[in-house]
Design a protein around this motif. Structure first.
Motif, PDB file in Angstrom:
ATOM      1  N   LEU A 251      40.909  53.003  40.568  1.00  0.00           N
ATOM      2  CA  LEU A 251      41.284  51.788  39.850  1.00  0.00           C
ATOM      3  C   LEU A 251      40.830  51.960  38.413  1.00  0.00           C
ATOM      4  O   LEU A 251      39.675  52.287  38.160  1.00  0.00           O
ATOM      5  CB  LEU A 251      40.611  50.555  40.448  1.00  0.00           C
ATOM      6  CG  LEU A 251      41.031  50.150  41.845  1.00  0.00           C
ATOM      7  CD1 LEU A 251      40.220  48.948  42.304  1.00  0.00           C
ATOM      8  CD2 LEU A 251      42.505  49.836  41.901  1.00  0.00           C
TER       9      LEU A 251
ATOM     10  N   THR B 265      41.160  48.017  34.260  1.00  0.00           N
ATOM     11  CA  THR B 265      41.036  46.685  34.818  1.00  0.00           C
ATOM     12  C   THR B 265      41.034  45.659  33.685  1.00  0.00           C
ATOM     13  O   THR B 265      40.282  45.775  32.738  1.00  0.00           O
ATOM     14  CB  THR B 265      39.746  46.555  35.654  1.00  0.00           C
ATOM     15  OG1 THR B 265      39.766  47.576  36.648  1.00  0.00           O
ATOM     16  CG2 THR B 265      39.632  45.209  36.312  1.00  0.00           C
TER      17      THR B 265
ATOM     18  N   ALA C 237      44.556  45.556  37.894  1.00  0.00           N
ATOM     19  CA  ALA C 237      44.087  46.932  37.741  1.00  0.00           C
ATOM     20  C   ALA C 237      45.241  47.894  37.968  1.00  0.00           C
ATOM     21  O   ALA C 237      46.175  47.614  38.719  1.00  0.00           O
ATOM     22  CB  ALA C 237      42.964  47.222  38.730  1.00  0.00           C
TER      23      ALA C 237
ATOM     24  N   LEU D 260      46.393  51.089  39.714  1.00  0.00           N
ATOM     25  CA  LEU D 260      46.012  51.814  40.927  1.00  0.00           C
ATOM     26  C   LEU D 260      46.639  53.200  40.920  1.00  0.00           C
ATOM     27  O   LEU D 260      47.835  53.343  40.672  1.00  0.00           O
ATOM     28  CB  LEU D 260      46.498  51.055  42.166  1.00  0.00           C
ATOM     29  CG  LEU D 260      46.349  51.749  43.504  1.00  0.00           C
ATOM     30  CD1 LEU D 260      44.884  51.799  43.929  1.00  0.00           C
ATOM     31  CD2 LEU D 260      47.181  51.061  44.573  1.00  0.00           C
TER      32      LEU D 260
ATOM     33  N   PRO E 270      46.426  49.577  49.336  1.00  0.00           N
ATOM     34  CA  PRO E 270      46.582  48.400  48.465  1.00  0.00           C
ATOM     35  C   PRO E 270      46.154  47.103  49.153  1.00  0.00           C
ATOM     36  O   PRO E 270      45.563  46.223  48.514  1.00  0.00           O
ATOM     37  CB  PRO E 270      48.083  48.383  48.147  1.00  0.00           C
ATOM     38  CG  PRO E 270      48.538  49.780  48.366  1.00  0.00           C
ATOM     39  CD  PRO E 270      47.684  50.317  49.468  1.00  0.00           C
TER      40      PRO E 270
ATOM     41  N   VAL F  30      42.424  46.858  48.907  1.00  0.00           N
ATOM     42  CA  VAL F  30      42.005  46.516  47.541  1.00  0.00           C
ATOM     43  C   VAL F  30      42.288  45.050  47.239  1.00  0.00           C
ATOM     44  O   VAL F  30      41.449  44.345  46.683  1.00  0.00           O
ATOM     45  CB  VAL F  30      42.691  47.444  46.510  1.00  0.00           C
ATOM     46  CG1 VAL F  30      42.396  47.002  45.090  1.00  0.00           C
ATOM     47  CG2 VAL F  30      42.250  48.892  46.724  1.00  0.00           C
ATOM     48  N   LEU F  31      43.464  44.568  47.625  1.00  0.00           N
ATOM     49  CA  LEU F  31      43.855  43.196  47.295  1.00  0.00           C
ATOM     50  C   LEU F  31      43.178  42.141  48.160  1.00  0.00           C
ATOM     51  O   LEU F  31      42.941  41.026  47.690  1.00  0.00           O
ATOM     52  CB  LEU F  31      45.379  43.038  47.422  1.00  0.00           C
ATOM     53  CG  LEU F  31      46.210  43.713  46.345  1.00  0.00           C
ATOM     54  CD1 LEU F  31      47.684  43.675  46.714  1.00  0.00           C
ATOM     55  CD2 LEU F  31      45.975  43.072  44.980  1.00  0.00           C
TER      56      LEU F  31
ATOM     57  N   VAL G 171      40.597  42.032  42.518  1.00  0.00           N
ATOM     58  CA  VAL G 171      41.858  42.045  41.782  1.00  0.00           C
ATOM     59  C   VAL G 171      42.888  41.196  42.510  1.00  0.00           C
ATOM     60  O   VAL G 171      42.834  41.035  43.726  1.00  0.00           O
ATOM     61  CB  VAL G 171      42.423  43.469  41.567  1.00  0.00           C
ATOM     62  CG1 VAL G 171      41.533  44.290  40.677  1.00  0.00           C
ATOM     63  CG2 VAL G 171      42.671  44.176  42.861  1.00  0.00           C
TER      64      VAL G 171
ATOM     65  N   THR H 299      46.292  41.556  41.210  1.00  0.00           N
ATOM     66  CA  THR H 299      47.521  42.309  40.957  1.00  0.00           C
ATOM     67  C   THR H 299      47.195  43.781  40.749  1.00  0.00           C
ATOM     68  O   THR H 299      46.266  44.116  40.017  1.00  0.00           O
ATOM     69  CB  THR H 299      48.236  41.781  39.694  1.00  0.00           C
ATOM     70  OG1 THR H 299      48.512  40.387  39.879  1.00  0.00           O
ATOM     71  CG2 THR H 299      49.529  42.523  39.427  1.00  0.00           C
ATOM     72  N   LEU H 300      47.974  44.632  41.408  1.00  0.00           N
ATOM     73  CA  LEU H 300      47.866  46.076  41.216  1.00  0.00           C
ATOM     74  C   LEU H 300      49.122  46.553  40.495  1.00  0.00           C
ATOM     75  O   LEU H 300      50.236  46.127  40.816  1.00  0.00           O
ATOM     76  CB  LEU H 300      47.762  46.801  42.557  1.00  0.00           C
ATOM     77  CG  LEU H 300      46.503  46.538  43.363  1.00  0.00           C
ATOM     78  CD1 LEU H 300      46.623  47.164  44.748  1.00  0.00           C
ATOM     79  CD2 LEU H 300      45.282  47.079  42.626  1.00  0.00           C
TER      80      LEU H 300
ATOM     81  N   TYR I 287      54.459  46.747  40.501  1.00  0.00           N
ATOM     82  CA  TYR I 287      53.344  45.824  40.721  1.00  0.00           C
ATOM     83  C   TYR I 287      53.334  45.352  42.171  1.00  0.00           C
ATOM     84  O   TYR I 287      54.342  45.383  42.878  1.00  0.00           O
ATOM     85  CB  TYR I 287      53.408  44.622  39.769  1.00  0.00           C
ATOM     86  CG  TYR I 287      54.395  43.560  40.201  1.00  0.00           C
ATOM     87  CD1 TYR I 287      53.963  42.431  40.900  1.00  0.00           C
ATOM     88  CD2 TYR I 287      55.746  43.693  39.925  1.00  0.00           C
ATOM     89  CE1 TYR I 287      54.867  41.459  41.309  1.00  0.00           C
ATOM     90  CE2 TYR I 287      56.652  42.729  40.323  1.00  0.00           C
ATOM     91  CZ  TYR I 287      56.204  41.620  41.015  1.00  0.00           C
ATOM     92  OH  TYR I 287      57.095  40.672  41.431  1.00  0.00           O
TER      93      TYR I 287
ATOM     94  N   THR J 136      51.121  42.041  44.183  1.00  0.00           N
ATOM     95  CA  THR J 136      50.116  40.989  44.074  1.00  0.00           C
ATOM     96  C   THR J 136      49.649  40.573  45.459  1.00  0.00           C
ATOM     97  O   THR J 136      50.322  40.828  46.465  1.00  0.00           O
ATOM     98  CB  THR J 136      50.667  39.747  43.354  1.00  0.00           C
ATOM     99  OG1 THR J 136      51.709  39.184  44.152  1.00  0.00           O
ATOM    100  CG2 THR J 136      51.183  40.092  41.974  1.00  0.00           C
TER     101      THR J 136
END
Length: 171
Positions: free
Chosen positions: A75, A78, A83, A85, A106, A109-110, A122, A124-125, A163, A165
């Motif tokens: 990541l 940021t 961030a 990815l 993902p 992470v989300l 986060v 949004t990636l 993206y 989210t």
């Protein structure tokens, strides 16, 4: 999936150096390292070490119960709750396992990574995928990322900006 039994996400400093080198060399041997680092012409182990040195605090690895690296996750850039990815997947995994990991990482992470106050790290990636790597472009779309633009890279390569989210995750 069974292959994740006992797997865990660890920071770079908690991965054995030989395991790190083996993982990155396997990407090189399968001609995948150039796609992971599209801004470096013909990346080498030395280049990887420099990237690890710069981004080591933001690099994570999903390792299986034997300590073998399944994926690398980075990541960076940021900004607020967004961030960029980057991730790579061990080349010799079965395509279904790769797709599972492409959705799983993902999602982790989300939905599972939180800051000190327990809030999502986060929301949004963003992803950047070389347009010339059509297989990777199709893969990230299958993983739930939505293309939003094509942007130029430093070497003239066109990158697909995507993206994902927390609210749009459908993996």
């Amino acid at each position: 999936m069974n292959f994740l039994k006992g797997a865990k996400i660890v920071k770079t400093q908690h991965v054995d150096r030989d395991d790190l080198q083996y993982y990155w060399q396997s990407l090189y041997m399968h001609d995948m390292l150039r796609w992971r680092f599209p801004d470096i012409k013909e990346p080498t182990w030395t280049d990887v070490q420099q990237v690890i040195g710069r981004n080591g605090e933001n690099m994570y690895y999903l390792v299986d119960s034997t300590g073998e690296i399944l994926t690398e996750i980075t990541l960076e850039l940021t900004l607020g709750k967004m961030a960029l990815l980057h991730f790579s997947i061990r080349p010799l995994l079965h395509p279904r396992q790769k797709l599972f990991l492409g959705k799983f990482i993902p999602w982790q992470v989300l939905t599972k990574w939180h800051d000190d106050q327990g809030k999502p790290f986060v929301e949004t990636l963003l992803g950047m995928t070389p347009r010339s790597n059509r297989a990777a472009c199709m893969f990230v779309k299958k993983c739930g990322f939505t293309p939003i633009a094509t942007v130029p890279a430093a070497d003239g390569e066109q990158m697909m900006l995507t993206y994902l989210t927390r609210g749009s995750f459908n993996g």
